[in-house]
Write an enzyme that holds these catalytic residues in place. Structure first.
Site, PDB file in Angstrom:
ATOM      1  N   CYS A   1       6.656  -6.933   6.739  1.00  0.00           N
ATOM      2  CA  CYS A   1       7.786  -6.377   7.493  1.00  0.00           C
ATOM      3  C   CYS A   1       8.357  -7.457   8.397  1.00  0.00           C
ATOM      4  O   CYS A   1       7.610  -8.269   8.944  1.00  0.00           O
ATOM      5  CB  CYS A   1       7.329  -5.188   8.337  1.00  0.00           C
TER       6      CYS A   1
ATOM      7  N   CYS B   1       7.166  -4.551  15.729  1.00  0.00           N
ATOM      8  CA  CYS B   1       6.657  -3.470  16.576  1.00  0.00           C
ATOM      9  C   CYS B   1       5.207  -3.796  16.945  1.00  0.00           C
ATOM     10  O   CYS B   1       4.363  -3.992  16.071  1.00  0.00           O
ATOM     11  CB  CYS B   1       6.733  -2.138  15.840  1.00  0.00           C
TER      12      CYS B   1
ATOM     13  N   CYS C   1       2.085  -1.747  15.477  1.00  0.00           N
ATOM     14  CA  CYS C   1       2.007  -1.473  14.040  1.00  0.00           C
ATOM     15  C   CYS C   1       1.306  -2.612  13.317  1.00  0.00           C
ATOM     16  O   CYS C   1       1.661  -3.782  13.473  1.00  0.00           O
ATOM     17  CB  CYS C   1       3.406  -1.276  13.475  1.00  0.00           C
TER      18      CYS C   1
ATOM     19  N   CYS D   1       3.536   8.612   0.895  1.00  0.00           N
ATOM     20  CA  CYS D   1       4.073   7.690   1.885  1.00  0.00           C
ATOM     21  C   CYS D   1       4.192   6.337   1.182  1.00  0.00           C
ATOM     22  O   CYS D   1       3.180   5.771   0.777  1.00  0.00           O
ATOM     23  CB  CYS D   1       3.126   7.626   3.075  1.00  0.00           C
TER      24      CYS D   1
ATOM     25  N   GLU E   1       0.831  -1.198   0.000  1.00  0.00           N
ATOM     26  CA  GLU E   1       0.000   0.000   0.000  1.00  0.00           C
ATOM     27  C   GLU E   1       0.870   1.255   0.000  1.00  0.00           C
ATOM     28  O   GLU E   1       1.964   1.257   0.553  1.00  0.00           O
ATOM     29  CB  GLU E   1      -0.918  -0.012   1.230  1.00  0.00           C
TER      30      GLU E   1
ATOM     31  N   CYS F   1      -0.350   6.261   9.639  1.00  0.00           N
ATOM     32  CA  CYS F   1       0.874   5.576  10.074  1.00  0.00           C
ATOM     33  C   CYS F   1       0.534   4.290  10.817  1.00  0.00           C
ATOM     34  O   CYS F   1      -0.262   4.297  11.748  1.00  0.00           O
ATOM     35  CB  CYS F   1       1.637   6.431  11.083  1.00  0.00           C
TER      36      CYS F   1
HETATM   37  N1  SAH Z   1       9.865   0.687   9.546  1.00  0.00           N
HETATM   38  C1  SAH Z   1       9.954   2.097   9.417  1.00  0.00           C
HETATM   39  C2  SAH Z   1       8.895   2.730   8.534  1.00  0.00           C
HETATM   40  C3  SAH Z   1       7.463   2.250   8.713  1.00  0.00           C
HETATM   41  S1  SAH Z   1       6.581   2.806  10.128  1.00  0.00           S
HETATM   42  C4  SAH Z   1       9.981   2.740  10.783  1.00  0.00           C
HETATM   43  O1  SAH Z   1       9.869   2.027  11.756  1.00  0.00           O
HETATM   44  O2  SAH Z   1      10.173   3.939  10.892  1.00  0.00           O
HETATM   45  C5  SAH Z   1       6.290   4.510   9.881  1.00  0.00           C
HETATM   46  C6  SAH Z   1       6.001   5.267  11.161  1.00  0.00           C
HETATM   47  O3  SAH Z   1       4.717   4.928  11.691  1.00  0.00           O
HETATM   48  C7  SAH Z   1       6.981   4.959  12.262  1.00  0.00           C
HETATM   49  O4  SAH Z   1       7.373   6.110  12.921  1.00  0.00           O
HETATM   50  C8  SAH Z   1       6.159   4.070  13.181  1.00  0.00           C
HETATM   51  O5  SAH Z   1       6.682   4.036  14.459  1.00  0.00           O
HETATM   52  C9  SAH Z   1       4.810   4.706  13.081  1.00  0.00           C
HETATM   53  N2  SAH Z   1       3.707   3.853  13.506  1.00  0.00           N
HETATM   54  C10 SAH Z   1       3.614   2.515  13.407  1.00  0.00           C
HETATM   55  N3  SAH Z   1       2.435   2.086  13.878  1.00  0.00           N
HETATM   56  C11 SAH Z   1       1.765   3.181  14.290  1.00  0.00           C
HETATM   57  C12 SAH Z   1       0.475   3.400  14.848  1.00  0.00           C
HETATM   58  N4  SAH Z   1      -0.360   2.393  15.054  1.00  0.00           N
HETATM   59  N5  SAH Z   1       0.109   4.669  15.141  1.00  0.00           N
HETATM   60  C13 SAH Z   1       0.936   5.693  14.901  1.00  0.00           C
HETATM   61  N6  SAH Z   1       2.162   5.553  14.356  1.00  0.00           N
HETATM   62  C14 SAH Z   1       2.573   4.315  14.065  1.00  0.00           C
END
Ligand code: SAH
Length: 346
Positions: A114, A118, A121, A107, A94, A339
């Protein structure tokens, strides 16, 4: 035995020139094809109208153009657009267009799924299937640029690598894509308008510094206390904060470029004064700013956005210590485009 045709966009301009020379043609032909493939975004050899039929057939014999297809486009009430992008092998990623009054940001994804885990996420629930090729990353940008022109009447202004995947675990292809995006043969976009966001792979941050990259670096920090960070980002066990710190100091010594920390405040996880103090200390290592991101809930409700009071505490403490801190509102939540919400739901 059938020989598999090569993806023509895996070739550099030089390699394309060499191909034509080897075929007894002029090297210049390589430049023409390169321009079709990248600046003009051609999806077929047939459409390369300044080439002879014979040349087009020759290309057809040796190569394919693997291009992405936007399978589904969803538009949010706030103007955000989410694309479900089908790759040549049927896998889906996406990408998102985020319009604000001042800029239009793409974005983009760097991997299918992935490999990080985390806990907050949605993408982490998808197995990492493979890395995206440079052209697959580039094509996402082109698709969004086209949508931006169509729906918002201006071209794309910024790009963030905050879609699916960990860009530093697909470093070579991400760099290749950025080279094309910034090159005159591609979109000629300034690298200052591009941000690579990472969970923080110290070795790769150092490599980027050595490579003297010119785009911006954002770190998904979320906690400056190892124990807490490992709990929400288990990957931190392998790459603890002291290694991250050291790599960021190295980055700054080589590039003199400020770092952005992305940070979500969750209730009961990182909403205490000790969390704020740890962040303030981490911010003293290299010039930086903090983006407080609104939490975008994913299905199960284990994580909850902290209270306004907790957020205010962060802002007050950090500002008192002279640290720049911005609060970022989320966009596209109603279509799961914010995000951390990208999970190929549709
Ligand atoms: N792997 C990379 C890029 C993808 S995540 C990274 O970790 O930076 C992109 C951003 O979204 C990151 O800052 C991540 O911490 C944030 N993110 C992930 N899940 C989220 C959520 N549920 N709510 C808000 N931000 C989130």
């Amino acid at each position: 035995m059938t020989t598999k045709k090569k993806d023509i966009r895996a070739l550099t301009k030089e390699q394309l020139r060499d191909f034509f020379v080897a075929q007894g043609d002029k090297a210049f032909r390589g430049n023409q094809v390169y321009e079709w493939l990248w600046s003009k975004g051609a999806h077929s050899f047939d459409g390369m109208t300044n080439l002879s039929k014979q040349t087009r057939e020759q290309l057809e014999t040796h190569f394919v153009i693997n291009h992405i297809r936007v399978d589904q486009m969803q538009r949010s009430s706030d103007g955000t657009i989410k694309n479900a992008v089908r790759l040549h092998d049927g896998l889906v990623v996406e990408s998102v267009l985020i319009p604000t009054p001042k800029r239009t940001t793409a974005c983009v994804s760097s991997q299918v799924g992935c490999s990080l885990d985390c806990k907050f996420c949605a993408t982490s629930r998808l197995k990492r299937m493979r890395n995206l090729n440079a052209d697959e990353i580039y094509d996402q940008v082109i698709a969004i640029d086209n949508e931006s022109r169509l729906y918002h009447n201006h071209p794309l202004s910024n790009i963030v690598f905050m879609g699916m995947g960990e860009p530093l675990m697909n470093y070579n292809n991400v760099i290749k894509a950025i080279d094309m995006i910034t090159s005159k043969d591609g979109l000629a976009m300034s690298p200052k308008r591009i941000t690579v966001s990472t969970s923080g792979v110290p070795k790769m941050i150092k490599k980027m510094a050595d490579d003297q990259v010119r785009f911006n670096l954002a770190i998904s920090l979320h906690s400056a206390i190892d124990e807490v960070r490992t709990h929400i980002m288990p990957f931190n066990k392998t790459f603890p904060l002291k290694d991250l710190k050291e790599s960021l100091e190295y980055w700054y010594s080589k590039t003199e470029r400020m770092i952005t920390y992305e940070y979500v405040v969750w209730e009961g996880i990182n909403d205490q004064q000790k969390d704020i103090d740890a962040l303030a200390k981490f911010c003293s290592y290299v010039p930086c700013k903090v983006n407080l991101i609104e939490y975008n809930p994913i299905d199960d409700g284990e994580f909850q956005q902290a209270s306004t009071q907790a957020i205010d505490n962060y802002i007050n403490t950090l500002e008192k210590r002279g640290i720049v801190i911005n609060v970022r509102r989320s966009r596209g939540k109603d279509i799961d485009a914010a995000c951390g919400q990208l999970a190929n739901k549709s």
